[in-house]
Motif scaffolding. Structure first.
Motif, PDB file in Angstrom:
ATOM      1  N   UNK A 222       0.842  -1.201   0.000  1.00  0.00           N
ATOM      2  CA  UNK A 222       0.000   0.000   0.000  1.00  0.00           C
ATOM      3  C   UNK A 222       0.878   1.252   0.000  1.00  0.00           C
ATOM      4  N   UNK A 223       1.962   1.203   0.772  1.00  0.00           N
ATOM      5  CA  UNK A 223       2.897   2.340   0.762  1.00  0.00           C
ATOM      6  C   UNK A 223       3.524   2.520  -0.614  1.00  0.00           C
ATOM      7  N   UNK A 224       3.951   1.404  -1.214  1.00  0.00           N
ATOM      8  CA  UNK A 224       4.601   1.502  -2.527  1.00  0.00           C
ATOM      9  C   UNK A 224       3.633   1.969  -3.610  1.00  0.00           C
ATOM     10  N   UNK A 225       2.363   1.614  -3.462  1.00  0.00           N
ATOM     11  CA  UNK A 225       1.383   2.066  -4.453  1.00  0.00           C
ATOM     12  C   UNK A 225       1.236   3.587  -4.402  1.00  0.00           C
ATOM     13  N   UNK A 226       1.358   4.145  -3.199  1.00  0.00           N
ATOM     14  CA  UNK A 226       1.246   5.596  -3.048  1.00  0.00           C
ATOM     15  C   UNK A 226       2.566   6.310  -3.315  1.00  0.00           C
ATOM     16  N   UNK A 227       3.664   5.577  -3.158  1.00  0.00           N
ATOM     17  CA  UNK A 227       4.999   6.191  -3.289  1.00  0.00           C
ATOM     18  C   UNK A 227       5.901   5.341  -4.172  1.00  0.00           C
TER      19      UNK A 227
END
Length: 421
Positions: free
Chosen positions: A394-399
């Motif tokens: 989820x973090x990588x999807x946003x960043x």
């Protein structure tokens, strides 16, 4: 993972002097050693742009006699106490660290109080101090990989945040003893000073000693606002060699961000072991390079992931392309089995950190700088346990890693992939 790898630091082990210096302690009676780490707001970002290297030269000169000891007596007394010491200058702070037996802790702390409060700054040793700093600059020049990463940071962050602490040869040669004394008077003092102490010590004795050693230290002037200047934009540094060196950087989040551990773990999957993606895909399977790694560099308000690969000139282009592709692929997410392997490495690292008083003293001071509180190992352990592939993804999807800064060093320039500047 054990829910109690370390004890929280209770409020009674945090003490702020009236002049601003903060003392943080973590007593561990079962240890035979003790260590401290003193951070002072005297990093290279405070150098005037025409005086690059002044912070490092000042730190070097402070060790050439202090209090009632000349340079030789100071070193002899530290060695007689069995002190393992380290001094360094970073972007924001100068650091003075020491580890010794528990019974020698207060004596070592007293010597360092002289170093930071009563340095001699002998004018007749300025040239010797300058020579040490110049050797550091030349050692970087002789290590192309180190030079590349230093120049990559300069390009990725705006100045002063990306500048190297060792400074520039031309400006270093122009510095005078008056410059050194002025920098010391401006930057060294108890304001924003942080002292972390860990190991076998008596909290009351240490806090009383800190009161005695630092309580009448007058705060230095308030910090002046910093004007940021964009770094260089060139993406290639010529270097006559059969080797090529490749650096890539992309933005990330700093230590105090709520999702820091997701960012940190994503980089751990990318690099940090022989099963990591960069090692297995770039080095092991394709044999493209002899070294490849990535790390998350964090300052208080900014952070970035820096990646390095060293290879032959013939394989440099393919190494760049494959490494960049792996960095981009990280944005697609990590796998459960990759996270499981990473957690095993983190557990080992946490246990070893708990057993090192030097490491704990440094962590106490660093936590206070970044968080204004101490993050106990038990909290770190709980955060690691709570990590899931879903939370990291989820973090990588946003960043996602998309905006890259690149720099190559070698006999010829390389063609940069799309989206890389």
């Amino acid at each position: 993972m054990s829910p109690n790898l370390g004890l929280p630091v209770p409020a009674e082990y945090i003490y702020q002097l009236d002049n601003g210096l903060v003392l943080i302690g973590e007593p561990k009676p079962s240890f035979q050693s003790a260590a401290f780490s003193l951070l002072l707001p005297a990093g290279c970002r405070h150098d005037d742009r025409q005086q690059a290297g002044l912070a490092s030269l000042t730190c070097e000169m402070m060790l050439r006699g202090a209090g009632d000891r000349d340079s030789r007596a100071l070193i002899n007394d530290l060695e007689n106490l069995g002190v393992e010491r380290h001094e360094s200058v970073g972007v924001s702070q100068a650091s003075f660290s020491a580890a010794t037996t528990s019974e020698s802790l207060l004596a070592a702390l007293g010597i360092y109080a002289d170093v930071v409060r009563r340095p001699h700054m002998p004018a007749d040793q300025l040239e010797a101090g300058r020579a040490v700093c110049i050797q550091e600059i030349r050692s970087v020049e002789d290590e192309p990989g180190q030079k590349l990463m230093s120049e990559l940071r300069r390009r990725h962050y705006a100045d002063p945040w990306g500048r190297p602490s060792h400074g520039e040869l031309e400006s270093l040669n122009s510095l005078t003893i008056d410059d050194v004394n002025q920098f010391y008077a401006k930057q060294y003092g108890p304001r924003d000073a942080i002292l972390g102490v860990a190991g076998n010590f008596d909290w009351q004795q240490v806090s009383d000693s800190v009161d005695e050693l630092f309580g009448d230290w007058q705060p230095q002037p308030a910090e002046t606002p910093i004007t940021e200047v964009p770094g260089p934009t060139t993406t290639y540094l010529p270097y006559e060699s059969n080797q090529s060196h490749i650096g890539l950087a992309f933005p990330s989040i700093p230590y105090r961000h709520p999702q820091y551990f997701e960012a940190w773990s994503a980089v751990g999957v990318l690099s940090g072991g022989m099963s990591s993606r960069l090692f297995s895909e770039v080095r092991e399977k394709r044999g493209l390079c002899y070294t490849v790694y990535a790390s998350l560099n964090t300052q208080r308000d900014r952070a970035a992931v820096y990646c390095y690969a060293g290879t032959t000139a013939e394989r440099a282009q393919e190494t760049l392309d494959v490494t960049h592709a792996e960095l981009v692929r990280l944005g697609e997410g990590v796998l459960v089995e990759e996270l499981d392997r990473l957690k095993a490495r983190i557990k080992s690292s946490l246990i070893m950190q708990q057993e090192s008083t030097s490491s704990r003293a440094g962590s106490l001071a660093r936590d206070w700088y970044h968080l204004q509180r101490v993050r106990p190992l038990s909290e770190v352990s709980a955060k690691v346990d709570a990590l899931t592939a879903e939370s990291i993804n989820a973090f990588l999807a946003e960043n996602p890693p998309l905006t890259f800064t690149a720099l190559t060093l070698g006999p010829q320039p390389l063609e940069l992939p799309d989206g890389v500047s």
